[in-house]
Design a protein around this motif. Sequence first.
Motif, PDB file in Angstrom:
ATOM      1  N   ARG A 149       0.838  -1.211   0.000  1.00  0.00           N
ATOM      2  CA  ARG A 149       0.000   0.000   0.000  1.00  0.00           C
ATOM      3  C   ARG A 149       0.864   1.248   0.000  1.00  0.00           C
ATOM      4  N   ALA A 150       1.938   1.218   0.794  1.00  0.00           N
ATOM      5  CA  ALA A 150       2.854   2.363   0.838  1.00  0.00           C
ATOM      6  C   ALA A 150       3.553   2.565  -0.499  1.00  0.00           C
ATOM      7  N   LEU A 151       3.955   1.461  -1.133  1.00  0.00           N
ATOM      8  CA  LEU A 151       4.576   1.571  -2.461  1.00  0.00           C
ATOM      9  C   LEU A 151       3.600   2.184  -3.461  1.00  0.00           C
ATOM     10  N   LYS A 152       2.347   1.715  -3.417  1.00  0.00           N
ATOM     11  CA  LYS A 152       1.348   2.220  -4.348  1.00  0.00           C
ATOM     12  C   LYS A 152       1.069   3.697  -4.126  1.00  0.00           C
ATOM     13  N   SER A 153       1.080   4.122  -2.871  1.00  0.00           N
ATOM     14  CA  SER A 153       0.806   5.533  -2.569  1.00  0.00           C
ATOM     15  C   SER A 153       2.048   6.404  -2.705  1.00  0.00           C
ATOM     16  N   GLY A 154       3.218   5.772  -2.902  1.00  0.00           N
ATOM     17  CA  GLY A 154       4.455   6.541  -3.067  1.00  0.00           C
ATOM     18  C   GLY A 154       5.131   6.912  -1.765  1.00  0.00           C
ATOM     19  N   LYS A 155       4.684   6.352  -0.632  1.00  0.00           N
ATOM     20  CA  LYS A 155       5.287   6.699   0.660  1.00  0.00           C
ATOM     21  C   LYS A 155       6.629   5.999   0.874  1.00  0.00           C
ATOM     22  N   THR A 156       6.810   4.880   0.194  1.00  0.00           N
ATOM     23  CA  THR A 156       8.057   4.140   0.344  1.00  0.00           C
ATOM     24  C   THR A 156       8.544   3.715  -1.026  1.00  0.00           C
ATOM     25  N   GLY A 157       9.748   3.180  -1.066  1.00  0.00           N
ATOM     26  CA  GLY A 157      10.321   2.782  -2.342  1.00  0.00           C
ATOM     27  C   GLY A 157      11.828   2.737  -2.245  1.00  0.00           C
ATOM     28  N   ARG A 158      12.481   2.794  -3.396  1.00  0.00           N
ATOM     29  CA  ARG A 158      13.942   2.730  -3.442  1.00  0.00           C
ATOM     30  C   ARG A 158      14.469   3.867  -4.298  1.00  0.00           C
ATOM     31  N   LEU A 159      15.510   4.528  -3.802  1.00  0.00           N
ATOM     32  CA  LEU A 159      16.179   5.579  -4.559  1.00  0.00           C
ATOM     33  C   LEU A 159      17.681   5.321  -4.495  1.00  0.00           C
ATOM     34  N   HIS A 160      18.154   4.494  -5.412  1.00  0.00           N
ATOM     35  CA  HIS A 160      19.581   4.218  -5.523  1.00  0.00           C
ATOM     36  C   HIS A 160      20.131   5.076  -6.661  1.00  0.00           C
ATOM     37  N   ILE A 161      21.197   5.787  -6.365  1.00  0.00           N
ATOM     38  CA  ILE A 161      21.693   6.851  -7.254  1.00  0.00           C
ATOM     39  C   ILE A 161      23.082   6.509  -7.764  1.00  0.00           C
TER      40      ILE A 161
ATOM     41  N   PHE B 152      15.914  15.175   2.107  1.00  0.00           N
ATOM     42  CA  PHE B 152      15.041  14.141   1.558  1.00  0.00           C
ATOM     43  C   PHE B 152      14.743  13.054   2.585  1.00  0.00           C
ATOM     44  N   ARG B 153      15.752  12.631   3.330  1.00  0.00           N
ATOM     45  CA  ARG B 153      15.552  11.509   4.255  1.00  0.00           C
ATOM     46  C   ARG B 153      14.589  11.870   5.388  1.00  0.00           C
ATOM     47  N   HIS B 154      14.546  13.144   5.763  1.00  0.00           N
ATOM     48  CA  HIS B 154      13.595  13.566   6.793  1.00  0.00           C
ATOM     49  C   HIS B 154      12.165  13.548   6.257  1.00  0.00           C
ATOM     50  N   ALA B 155      12.005  13.875   4.981  1.00  0.00           N
ATOM     51  CA  ALA B 155      10.669  13.899   4.385  1.00  0.00           C
ATOM     52  C   ALA B 155      10.185  12.504   4.004  1.00  0.00           C
ATOM     53  N   TRP B 156      11.115  11.600   3.660  1.00  0.00           N
ATOM     54  CA  TRP B 156      10.751  10.256   3.180  1.00  0.00           C
ATOM     55  C   TRP B 156      11.573   9.199   3.924  1.00  0.00           C
ATOM     56  N   PRO B 157      11.328   9.012   5.209  1.00  0.00           N
ATOM     57  CA  PRO B 157      12.147   8.077   6.003  1.00  0.00           C
ATOM     58  C   PRO B 157      12.007   6.629   5.576  1.00  0.00           C
ATOM     59  N   GLU B 158      10.924   6.277   4.874  1.00  0.00           N
ATOM     60  CA  GLU B 158      10.716   4.886   4.480  1.00  0.00           C
ATOM     61  C   GLU B 158      11.324   4.551   3.123  1.00  0.00           C
ATOM     62  N   VAL B 159      11.902   5.533   2.455  1.00  0.00           N
ATOM     63  CA  VAL B 159      12.524   5.282   1.150  1.00  0.00           C
ATOM     64  C   VAL B 159      13.977   4.847   1.360  1.00  0.00           C
TER      65      VAL B 159
END
Length: 301
Positions: free
Chosen positions: A85-97, A115-122
């Motif tokens: 559900r979080a992935l679908k809503s965009g709350k979590t995911g992966r950001l490898h750079i 970014f990490r403060h705004a998206w702690p689950e990514v």
Amino acid sequence: MHLEFRHLRTIRAIHQAGGLARAAEILNMTQSALSHQVKGLEDQAGMELFVRRSKPMRLSAAGLRMLKLAERILPEIDALEEEFRALKSGKTGRLHIAIECHACFDWLFPVLEQFRHAWPEVDVDIRAGLAFDAIPALLREEVDLVISSDPVRLDGVVYNPLFDYHPTFVASKDHPLAAKDWVGAEDFRDEVLITYPVARDKLDIFTELLTPARIEPRGQRPVELTAVILMLVGSNRGVAVLPDWVLRDVRSHADYITRPLGPKTITRRLYAATREEDAAKPFMAHFLRLGRSEPVKLQRS
């Protein structure tokens, strides 16, 4: 025996509720439908799962075995459903750079800190080992974003513009070129050019100035770290060309001079390459916004 997650949820709900009526409310179904489900489950098991003569209704020995299974499996299933559900809503995911730009760490770390403060689950990571194979790694889904100043048209890849920058000449205050208002290609013939240890087609000084003019510097010294490049330049061991955001503190430092390249300042643009389907994800869109605004603050400071 055909066992489904709903069967495990039923066993758990009846155990927690102590009866069919309350369990049916918890499961949002009628009591008759729940009774039918329990009967079918017992028929599959070939034995009773509940002791119906007791109040509250309690599990039999076989039912307790199934409850242990439910208590082990269902929390993991519930956690997985929440993650999806979080992935679908965009709350979590992966950001490898991956980064095709050594100097980008100067602005990237402040961006990632916000970014990490705004998206702690990514899940955020910098894949330094893929810098020389960045775009193929993006297509292979080994990374999710590539910082680059060299966009290449590829199906499925979007180059999101971040910000413009000026490659800028930097030398010691005692260097003879300090007397000039700007520095041209010919001025590098007698210079030791200190650069990052990357191919020339990834260095602005070559792609934008020296290679088109067919000028070769007297020497080229590769150095990994920006701080070491500036230390060597300040000691008059060579000259360098660095992005303007790197030189924000150098401009006011008494040991250095900075000059534009050419009479007309050279301007380059930095991009964040992503897979086409990822660019609109909420966390990715937020990273791109930060990547457009925060480096400009460094340029202006």
